[in-house]
Design a protein around this motif. Sequence first.
Motif, mmCIF file in Angstrom:
data_model
loop_
_atom_site.group_PDB
_atom_site.id
_atom_site.type_symbol
_atom_site.label_atom_id
_atom_site.label_comp_id
_atom_site.label_asym_id
_atom_site.label_seq_id
_atom_site.Cartn_x
_atom_site.Cartn_y
_atom_site.Cartn_z
ATOM 1 N N LEU A 172 0.803 -1.233 0.000
ATOM 2 C CA LEU A 172 0.000 0.000 0.000
ATOM 3 C C LEU A 172 0.833 1.278 0.000
ATOM 4 N N LEU A 173 2.140 1.178 0.341
ATOM 5 C CA LEU A 173 2.944 2.388 0.417
ATOM 6 C C LEU A 173 3.010 3.072 -0.946
ATOM 7 N N PHE A 174 3.014 4.404 -0.942
ATOM 8 C CA PHE A 174 3.047 5.209 -2.165
ATOM 9 C C PHE A 174 1.814 4.983 -3.033
ATOM 10 N N THR A 175 0.647 4.753 -2.410
ATOM 11 C CA THR A 175 -0.606 4.682 -3.158
ATOM 12 C C THR A 175 -1.591 5.673 -2.530
ATOM 13 N N PRO A 176 -2.668 6.010 -3.269
ATOM 14 C CA PRO A 176 -3.694 6.877 -2.682
ATOM 15 C C PRO A 176 -4.294 6.275 -1.413
ATOM 16 N N LYS A 177 -4.377 4.945 -1.350
ATOM 17 C CA LYS A 177 -4.947 4.317 -0.152
ATOM 18 C C LYS A 177 -4.124 4.647 1.082
ATOM 19 N N ALA A 178 -2.811 4.656 0.932
ATOM 20 C CA ALA A 178 -1.953 4.988 2.075
ATOM 21 C C ALA A 178 -2.244 6.414 2.553
ATOM 22 N N MET A 179 -2.502 7.308 1.589
ATOM 23 C CA MET A 179 -2.801 8.698 1.962
ATOM 24 C C MET A 179 -4.146 8.773 2.686
ATOM 25 N N MET A 180 -5.107 7.946 2.221
ATOM 26 C CA MET A 180 -6.418 7.945 2.887
ATOM 27 C C MET A 180 -6.283 7.439 4.317
ATOM 28 N N ILE A 181 -5.466 6.400 4.504
ATOM 29 C CA ILE A 181 -5.267 5.873 5.855
ATOM 30 C C ILE A 181 -4.669 6.956 6.748
ATOM 31 N N ALA A 182 -3.664 7.655 6.229
ATOM 32 C CA ALA A 182 -3.004 8.701 7.027
ATOM 33 C C ALA A 182 -4.014 9.777 7.427
ATOM 34 N N GLN A 183 -4.829 10.202 6.471
ATOM 35 C CA GLN A 183 -5.786 11.262 6.777
ATOM 36 C C GLN A 183 -6.880 10.762 7.717
ATOM 37 N N PHE A 184 -7.278 9.505 7.530
ATOM 38 C CA PHE A 184 -8.266 8.909 8.441
ATOM 39 C C PHE A 184 -7.756 8.993 9.876
ATOM 40 N N VAL A 185 -6.495 8.608 10.064
ATOM 41 C CA VAL A 185 -5.903 8.611 11.408
ATOM 42 C C VAL A 185 -5.856 10.032 11.981
ATOM 43 N N LEU A 186 -5.605 11.016 11.130
ATOM 44 C CA LEU A 186 -5.509 12.394 11.611
ATOM 45 C C LEU A 186 -6.882 13.004 11.891
ATOM 46 N N VAL A 187 -7.884 12.593 11.098
ATOM 47 C CA VAL A 187 -9.201 13.221 11.194
ATOM 48 C C VAL A 187 -10.045 12.582 12.295
ATOM 49 N N LEU A 188 -9.873 11.272 12.487
ATOM 50 C CA LEU A 188 -10.718 10.549 13.444
ATOM 51 C C LEU A 188 -10.763 11.196 14.838
ATOM 52 N N PRO A 189 -9.611 11.537 15.449
ATOM 53 C CA PRO A 189 -9.681 12.124 16.793
ATOM 54 C C PRO A 189 -10.465 13.427 16.821
ATOM 55 N N ILE A 190 -10.362 14.230 15.768
ATOM 56 C CA ILE A 190 -11.096 15.489 15.734
ATOM 57 C C ILE A 190 -12.596 15.211 15.757
ATOM 58 N N ILE A 191 -13.023 14.245 14.931
ATOM 59 C CA ILE A 191 -14.452 13.953 14.863
ATOM 60 C C ILE A 191 -14.943 13.342 16.176
#
Lengths: 236, 278
Positions: A96-115
Motif C-alpha cells: 500500500l505504500l506510495f498509493t492513494p490508499k496509504a494517503m487515505m489511511i493517514a488522513q483517516f488517522v488524523l481526522v478521526l480524533p477530531i471527529i
Amino acid sequence: MQQDAIPISSILSLLTGDGGNFLGIILLSLQVTITAVTCAGLVGLPLGAGLALVRFPGRTVIIVLVNTMMGFPPVVAGLAIFLLLSRSGPLGDLGLLFTPKAMMIAQFVLVLPIIVALTRQTIEDLWTEYQDHMTSLGAGRLRSIPTLLWDARFSLVTTLLAGLGRASAEVGAILIVGGNIAGFTRTMTTSIALETSKGDLPLAMALGVVLMSLTLVINSLAFGISRVGARFSGKS
Amino acid sequence: MLRRTFVTAAASVLVAIGLLSAAEAEDRFITVASTTSTQDSGLFDALLPAFTAKTGIIVKVIAQGTGQALDTARRGDADVVFVHAKAQELKFLEDGFGVKRYPVMYNDFVVVGPKSDPAGIAGGKDVAVALKAIADKKAPFVSRGDKSGTHSAELKLWKAADIDLPAVRGEWYREIGQGMGATLNTANAMAAYTLSDRGTWIAFANKGDLGIVVEGDKKLFNQYGVMLVNPAKFSTVKAEDGQAFIDWLVSPEGQSAIAAYRIDGQQLFFPNANDPNA
C-alpha cells in the motif's frame, strides 16, 4: 523577474492546456480527502456519541487522550504509517505504500480524533438537555445515541467540516506515505510544496488560491444544505 | 429518517471506493527512488513519456535526497534507484541491496551567491579558494544538511579545501535539512552562498539576487548512477521492468533523450553511460 501578481493566465493554461494533469490532481485531492473524512465520520460519530454517554472506568483518560490526538503532528502520523506500510514493515505485504490508499489511511488517522472529540462534546451538551425526557421515555443512554446524533446533525456538520479542513490542508503525512508521485499520489498540497521547491512561487501561490476556493465551495455547500435542512425541520 | 442518512453515508463510501479502484486500474508500473535534483530540474517530465510510450511501463518517481532514496530502496519500497553519490551507491551495492551500478549522466555543481558577494569570490575557478574565503569572512552559507548527494559533495569539498568544518562552523553556516529547491529559496532570502547542481539551478525560477559565483572546477563534477534493487533481497522488486528502464536509460535512445533536454537552450545533463569509470 516578475514576481508580484498571481498569474491568472498560468492557472488558466494549467486548467485548459495540459489540464488533464491538473484536473487529475484536484480530483485525487478530493477523492482522498472525502473518502478519509467519510470513513472517519462513519467510525467517529458513533464512537464520539458513545464516549459522551456510556460510563466506564478510564473514560476520562480516554477523553483526554482523544483530545490530545487532535494535535497529533501529521509528520509523526505519516512516519508511523510509512513504517507500518513499508515493504520491510508489518503490513508491507499489502503493497500500500506510495498509493492513494496509504494517503487515505493517514488522513483517516488524523481526522478521526477530531471527529470523536468534537462529537463527544456536542452530544454530551445535548444530553444534559435531553436526559430527563429520554429517561421518561424509558430510553437508556446507549439507546439514546441514534436519537441524539440525529438531533445534533446540524452541529455535527461543523464537526465533519473541521475534519475535512484538517484533511484537505494536510501535506506532511501524505507527502511521506504517498511519495508525491506525478499522476498517482500528487495532490493539491503536495504540488504546492513541489512548486515552492522549484522556486515557482507565483504558481505555488496560485495553486493555493485554487485549493482555498475549493474549500470555500465545499463549506458553502455544507452550510447551505444544513441551513435548508434546519429550516425544513423547524430547527432554525 | 435515520436509516436514510446511513443509506446515504454507505452509498457515498461505495462511490468513493469505486472511484478509488478506478484510479488504481493501472497496469504495469515500476517505482523509482530518485533525487530532488532530477525532479526539480524537470528532467523526468521530459524523459519518462518517451520510455512509457515505447514499453508501456509507467514509471512512478519518488523524489528524495540521495541518502533517503537509497534508504527507501533498502526497505524494498522501490524497484530502481537513480541517484548521485558514488561512494554511497557503492556501499549500497556492497551491502547487497543493488544488483549492478550503471553510470548514466553527469552535470556539475556550481557555487551560487548574492550579487553583493561578501566573500569576494565571484568569477573564481577554484572551489577550494572560494570556500576558504567564505569560511574566513564567515559569509552566510546554506547547507542542504540532508545526506543528499549534493550534501555529501559539499562536505567533500570543504574537506578537499582543508577546512575543518566542525571546528570553524558558526552562525554563518546554516544547515536547513531540505531539498535543493528549498535550499535555493533560503539562500535567496538570506543573501547566502550555497552549492547547487547546475540542472536545478538553471530550472530554478526564484533566483532573485543569486548568481553563479564559482564554476568550472573539475572537483565540481556530479555523476549520476542507476541501480536495480536486488530481487534476491525483496521478492516484490519488479526486476524485469526495472531492468528495462535501466537498459533504456543507458541505450543510445535514452542517452540522446537526456542530451536533448534543455532549458533556455542550455543542456542540463550530459550522458556518459559509455564511460566505465564514471
